[in-house]
Design an enzyme around this catalytic site. Sequence first.
Site, PDB file in Angstrom:
ATOM      1  CG  ASP A  80       5.822  -2.398 101.241  1.00  0.00           C
ATOM      2  OD1 ASP A  80       6.125  -2.943 100.159  1.00  0.00           O
ATOM      3  OD2 ASP A  80       4.675  -1.976 101.501  1.00  0.00           O
ATOM      4  NE  ARG A  89      10.821  -0.795  97.508  1.00  0.00           N
ATOM      5  CZ  ARG A  89       9.570  -0.596  97.877  1.00  0.00           C
ATOM      6  NH1 ARG A  89       8.909  -1.547  98.496  1.00  0.00           N
ATOM      7  NH2 ARG A  89       8.983   0.553  97.639  1.00  0.00           N
ATOM      8  NE  ARG A 141      -6.750  -2.661 101.415  1.00  0.00           N
ATOM      9  CZ  ARG A 141      -5.505  -2.638 100.906  1.00  0.00           C
ATOM     10  NH1 ARG A 141      -4.777  -1.522 100.978  1.00  0.00           N
ATOM     11  NH2 ARG A 141      -4.986  -3.716 100.345  1.00  0.00           N
ATOM     12  CB  SER A 153      -2.558  -0.484 103.250  1.00  0.00           C
ATOM     13  OG  SER A 153      -1.333  -0.908 102.707  1.00  0.00           O
TER      14      SER A 153
HETATM   15  C1  S3P Z   1      -0.198  -3.157  99.575  1.00  0.00           C
HETATM   16  C2  S3P Z   1       0.232  -4.417  99.274  1.00  0.00           C
HETATM   17  C3  S3P Z   1       1.647  -4.767  99.020  1.00  0.00           C
HETATM   18  C4  S3P Z   1       2.601  -3.656  99.464  1.00  0.00           C
HETATM   19  C5  S3P Z   1       2.106  -2.285  99.087  1.00  0.00           C
HETATM   20  C6  S3P Z   1       0.735  -2.023  99.707  1.00  0.00           C
HETATM   21  C7  S3P Z   1      -1.647  -2.925  99.797  1.00  0.00           C
HETATM   22  O1  S3P Z   1       1.809  -5.003  97.637  1.00  0.00           O
HETATM   23  O2  S3P Z   1       3.886  -3.849  98.915  1.00  0.00           O
HETATM   24  O3  S3P Z   1       2.999  -1.282  99.522  1.00  0.00           O
HETATM   25  O4  S3P Z   1      -2.019  -1.861 100.327  1.00  0.00           O
HETATM   26  O5  S3P Z   1      -2.442  -3.825  99.473  1.00  0.00           O
HETATM   27  P1  S3P Z   1       1.564  -6.472  96.993  1.00  0.00           P
HETATM   28  O6  S3P Z   1       0.144  -6.797  97.207  1.00  0.00           O
HETATM   29  O7  S3P Z   1       1.866  -6.312  95.523  1.00  0.00           O
HETATM   30  O8  S3P Z   1       2.536  -7.366  97.684  1.00  0.00           O
END
Ligand code: S3P
Length: 446
Positions: A325, A356, A35, A31
């Site tokens: 996740d 999942r 970003r 994540s």
């Molecule tokens: C993420 C948000 C999550 C997560 C994904 C990464 C992110 O998804 O499942 O692996 O980096 O903002 P959702 O926002 O759809 O729940």
Amino acid sequence: MTQLAPPLQGPFLARQSGPLSGTLAAPADKSVSHRALIFAALADGESRIEGLLESEDVLNTARAVAALGAGVERLGPGSWHVKGTGGRFTTPEAPLDFGNSGTGVRLMMGAIAGSGAGAVFTGDASLSSRPMRRVTDPLELMGARFASTDGRLPATLTPSTLHGIAYAPPIASAQVKSAVLLAGLGAEGETIVTEHHATRDHTETMLRAFGVSLDITRTEAGIRISLPGPQSLQARDVSVPGDPSSIGFALVAALIVPGSSLRITGVMDNPARTGLIETLREMGADLEITPGPDMAGERTMDIIARASQLHGVDVPAERAPSMIDEYPVLGVAAAFATGTTHMAGLAELRAKESDRLAGTADLLGGNGVEAEAGEDSLTVHGKGPGLVVGGGMVATHHDHRLAMSALVLGLAARQAVSIDDAAMIATSYPGFADDMKALGAILEPA
Ligand code: S3P
């Protein structure tokens, strides 16, 4: 842009392994890596990113921001230089291919819409079947113009002028929140997102670090984030902390393989991400946690995990956003626990890289563990240590987290556990097999 180590390909298997031991430096957070690239590409000036996760998902984001006009250069392993566009992306000639990555495509839809550019967004078969209206709907309310069939990829964004909105996402999703905030950077007026359930807050933390002014308050309706627009980002250097989701595999492996003791270092310690650790502790996991240095505005921690006798627990729905996740690998831990584990609030799992919820229940069922998937819940009837039969061939549905979870199960099951294809592991954790083998896991092509 860069050469990846060749990804694992084809069927793979995991065999019952001796005690796992040693130290794992946590792989970089996915994540924060996405970003870091996106914010550096939007910023004024030059940013250096250290410890970037070089997984396929993140590399697709790097290619996308380069196609939009950012100068993107890999200086060495994990070390990247980005020359920002000062918020002025240029509409790329070719479609942007985000591969398997929901985070990449959804955040970039917001960032590109806010920059006033256009783009065609594409992805692989999995990403092309995932819902995009959750992001295009609020962006359209801001003035963006998207065309797609049935709210799926491919989608085309026409350059548009945006205005701020007040939006309360109907689902708990950091991707939706982030897309709206990123669009708000280029919008006239105030953009407000109110979240009923807190989701990962890396966008807010990192936008502030890039010089963006945001106001975050707790209200009766939830967490209210307001961003006055338009605003520009100032370049800065970022060191990416370790990924609490990726280390979940080694963590659960250490707990279920008898005699194991592992040290995992540099893990991001953010309450919006650490629901798995909280749950494993409730299940009786022997975890010793010590604080590490701050990275990218986040606390980090080192974890010592020792093999433990786990017991079943009820995992409340409110915890889902902080471990969204991690349910497949929690399902594996629950298989080796005594008693029943019930996990609630899992509807969103059906909209991930695969369904999942069904995939986890099938993974367990095919290896002799009774598990029931409800509409938005999962119940696992633990076999207890040493009693998981294994022997299954798991259908991963091209889902990296199902693939890694199945291999972790195989490390402690009586018979080897196979997966149909290991290729997708490279989307989030290209070093998975090497890291696990270095700790003593037996993993090999099937
Ligand atoms: C993420 C948000 C999550 C997560 C994904 C990464 C992110 O998804 O499942 O692996 O980096 O903002 P959702 O926002 O759809 O729940």
